[in-house]
Write an enzyme that holds these catalytic residues in place. Structure first.
Site, PDB file in Angstrom:
ATOM      1  CG  ASP A   1      -1.734   0.176  -0.580  1.00 18.78           C
ATOM      2  OD1 ASP A   1      -0.545  -0.007  -0.858  1.00 18.78           O
ATOM      3  OD2 ASP A   1      -2.667   0.084  -1.404  1.00 18.78           O
TER       4      ASP A   1
ATOM      5  CD  GLU B   1       1.747   3.644  -1.534  1.00 21.77           C
ATOM      6  OE1 GLU B   1       2.441   3.280  -2.489  1.00 21.77           O
ATOM      7  OE2 GLU B   1       0.514   3.418  -1.486  1.00 21.77           O
TER       8      GLU B   1
ATOM      9  CG  HIS C   1       6.217  -3.580  -2.521  1.00 23.49           C
ATOM     10  ND1 HIS C   1       6.246  -2.530  -1.601  1.00 23.49           N
ATOM     11  CD2 HIS C   1       4.944  -3.655  -2.946  1.00 23.49           C
ATOM     12  CE1 HIS C   1       5.039  -2.026  -1.500  1.00 23.49           C
ATOM     13  NE2 HIS C   1       4.218  -2.686  -2.299  1.00 23.49           N
ATOM     14  CG  ASP C   2       4.850  -0.454  -5.057  1.00 26.47           C
ATOM     15  OD1 ASP C   2       4.486  -1.603  -5.364  1.00 26.47           O
ATOM     16  OD2 ASP C   2       4.282   0.239  -4.191  1.00 26.47           O
TER      17      ASP C   2
END
Ligand code: GLC
Length: 574
Positions: free
Chosen positions: A212, A271, A343-344
């Site tokens: 992340d 990410e 999911h974003d």
């Protein structure tokens, strides 16, 4: 399972990876929240689809302020999702099926309830004080007064990136919510703790990490003010001092050496919001021992106006230019990830396709482009059904901290609540987070309880049971494309040539490896199109591997396309 296939390619170049947003996938215990046992009960479905690995969104202990991206214990499973024993059982089940598991690794920040932060906050003299970014108020200002924050950075989730701790009179940095304090990666003990934790998961059998915001871990320690305005509204942009920061490559290389060295077949996926192509090349060049691939954001920011909450139409030529740049840029060194949604992001078919009458065909267009370009495709749960954005009626229907903070801040600043709500409906992250549609039973078969966020009412028409039963469904289209990736080496290894870069209605590209050439031809509009493909006659005579329309277009040219039609041809070249 072997780390490489018989062509010597690492598993993650041939596999398709499926992202499970655990909270919304399948609930086994009726609490309305998806869990690991629910997922274990659905592995047949994923195996049928043909995916080679699952990326699991965070399941570690967390107060769930940002739904798991605020971790309070890196080495335990949150009871909402299950237990460590259940996690081990999931890994074993996946491995038995020849599938792999990628964990989310959220180490740019922790939860403010993580013992490290609790200790750090306890006193200015705490040995863990410097594990986070603490700063006194700006010189000449008093703690708590407007403008006293140590610098002007805005948080991704609205407001200042600094939170005052009244007890010590100092502020801590949080680039995301105030419950997500940023770790200080300058501190060697922080790095050692993270590396040890990563090794612990690898020893448990996980096959890699999706890291992340990994390109935000190196901050300029001077924490200078950022440029005004832009996406952070009234606040300054932290980007220039944080994204791809001064020691990023060094820190990632150190992680590689400390964690991945000597282990085979582990995927290191970063990410990387705001990453540039040059930076991505450096990060993913195998010779540099940093990462295997990154998630870049260019194509999911093409519809940003003055920031994400000001959505604009996407021009296909811009999308193709971006695609072409990344395909070419990572062709010789490095490797691409390929995604439309996660999911974003809002649901892909609602954002890029046509979620009305052409929903299925446009979902198939997106699938073919994603699964046949060069790189590793990531399917977000429900994309393989063509799931759409949700009909949120009011702000109370939203759950996401980003959306709720934005609504509160924007309306307090005088923006029209109706306009703010319209933007949340269009681009809010909750669109992707509504529960998975399994069947037509109550709550789409997701839970027997009360779901944590409303199920999209269109599950009655769009669901896995119906898709499995229909050979022409979006699901079976994905399944066939995934199988083609496995069977046709040109899909993984072939050169990419984008055709018709300026055409606003058609996407076309070829893949070439040795004597095999593939043509992917897709209509990106509700009109009939006659794409001027070079050697159309030759292609029309080639083998039609896949076609999303039941009969050829009844127009003049052999390659004329119906609305949102996709075709894939293969031929041998001398
Ligand atoms: C990443 C995650 C997102 C999260 C943020 C902060 O972008 O994908 O869901 O809110 O990082 O951890």
């Amino acid at each position: 399972m072997t780390a490489t296939n018989d062509r010597g390619e690492p598993w993650w170049k041939t596999a398709v990876i499926y992202q499970v947003y655990v909270r919304s996938f399948a609930d086994s215990d009726g609490d309305g929240i998806g869990d690991l046992d629910g997922l274990r009960g659905r592995l047949d479905y994923l195996q049928r689809l043909g995916v080679g690995a699952i990326w699991l969104t965070p399941v570690q202990r967390s107060p769930q302020d940002d739904y798991g991206y605020d971790v309070s214990d890196y080495q335990d499973i949150d009871p909402l999702f299950g237990t460590l024993a259940g996690f081990d059982a999931l890994v074993a089940d996946l491995h038995d099926r020849g599938m792999r598991l990628i964990m989310d690794l959220v180490v740019n920040h922790t939860s403010d309830e993580h013992p490290w932060f609790v200790e750090s906050r306890s006193s200015i003299a705490s040995p863990k004080r410097d594990w986070y970014w603490w700063r006194p108020p700006r010189p000449g200002r008093h703690a708590g007064e407007p403008g006293a924050e140590p610098n002007n950075w805005g948080s991704v989730f609205s407001g200042s990136a600094w939170e005052l701790d009244a007890a010590s009179g100092e502020y801590y940095l949080h680039l995301f919510s105030r419950k997500q304090p940023d770790l200080n990666w300058e501190h060697p003990a922080v790095r050692r703790a993270v590396h040890a934790m990563m090794r612990w998961w690898l020893d448990r059998g996980v096959d890699g990490f999706r890291m992340d915001c990994i390109n935000m871990i190196s901050k300029d320690p001077a924490l200078p003010d950022g440029p005004d305005g832009g996406r952070r509204g009234a606040f300054g942009d932290f980007g220039p001092h944080v994204i791809g920061g001064p020691r990023l490559h060094e820190l990632v290389r150190e992680m590689h050496a400390e964690v991945f060295e000597g282990r085979d077949g582990i995927l290191a996926l970063g990410e990387t919001p705001g990453v540039t192509l040059d930076e991505a090349r450096l990060l993913t060049d195998p010779a540099r021992d940093e990462l295997d691939m990154v998630f870049q954001f260019e194509h999911v920011e093409l519809d940003h106006g003055a920031g994400k909450w000001d959505p604009r139409p996407i021009h296909l030529a811009d999308l193709k230019a971006s695609m072409g740049r990344w395909q070419a840029g990572l062709a010789d060194a490095g490797w691409n990830s390929l995604y439309w949604g996660n999911h974003d992001q809002p649901r892909a078919v609602s954002r890029f396709g046509d979620d009305g009458i052409h929903r299925e065909r446009s979902a198939k267009v997106l699938a073919a482009i994603q699964l046949l370009l060069r790189g590793t495709p990531f399917i977000f749960q429900g994309e393989e059904l063509g799931m759409t954005n949700a009909p949120f009626a009011q702000v109370a229907d939203f759950r996401d901290v980003e959306a709720l903070n934005h609504y509160a801040t924007a309306t307090a600043a005088g923006e029209d609540p109706g306009v703010v709500l319209a933007a949340l409906r269009r681009v809010g992250r909750d669109n992707a987070r509504t529960p998975m549609h399994w069947d037509t039973t109550p709550n789409a078969g997701f839970t027997t309880g009360e779901p944590w966020i409303a199920v999209n009412p269109n599950h009655l028409g769009i669901n896995a049971a119906a898709a499995l039963a229909d050979p022409d469904s979006v699901f079976h289209w994905y399944r066939r494309l995934i199988a083609l990736r496995r069977e046709e080496p040109a899909v993984v290894g072939g050169d990419v040539t984008l055709l018709l870069p300026h055409d606003e209605r058609v996407v076309a590209f070829t893949r070439t490896l040795g004597t095999v050439e593939l043509l992917v031809l897709a209509s990106w509009s509700a009109d009939v199109a006659a794409p001027p493909i070079p050697d159309a006659g030759g292609w029309a005579a080639a083998e039609l591997l896949l076609s999303s329309c039941p009969r050829p277009a009844d127009h003049d040219g052999p390659l004329d396309l119906h609305a949102w039609e996709t075709r894939v041809y293969r031929r041998r070249v001398p």
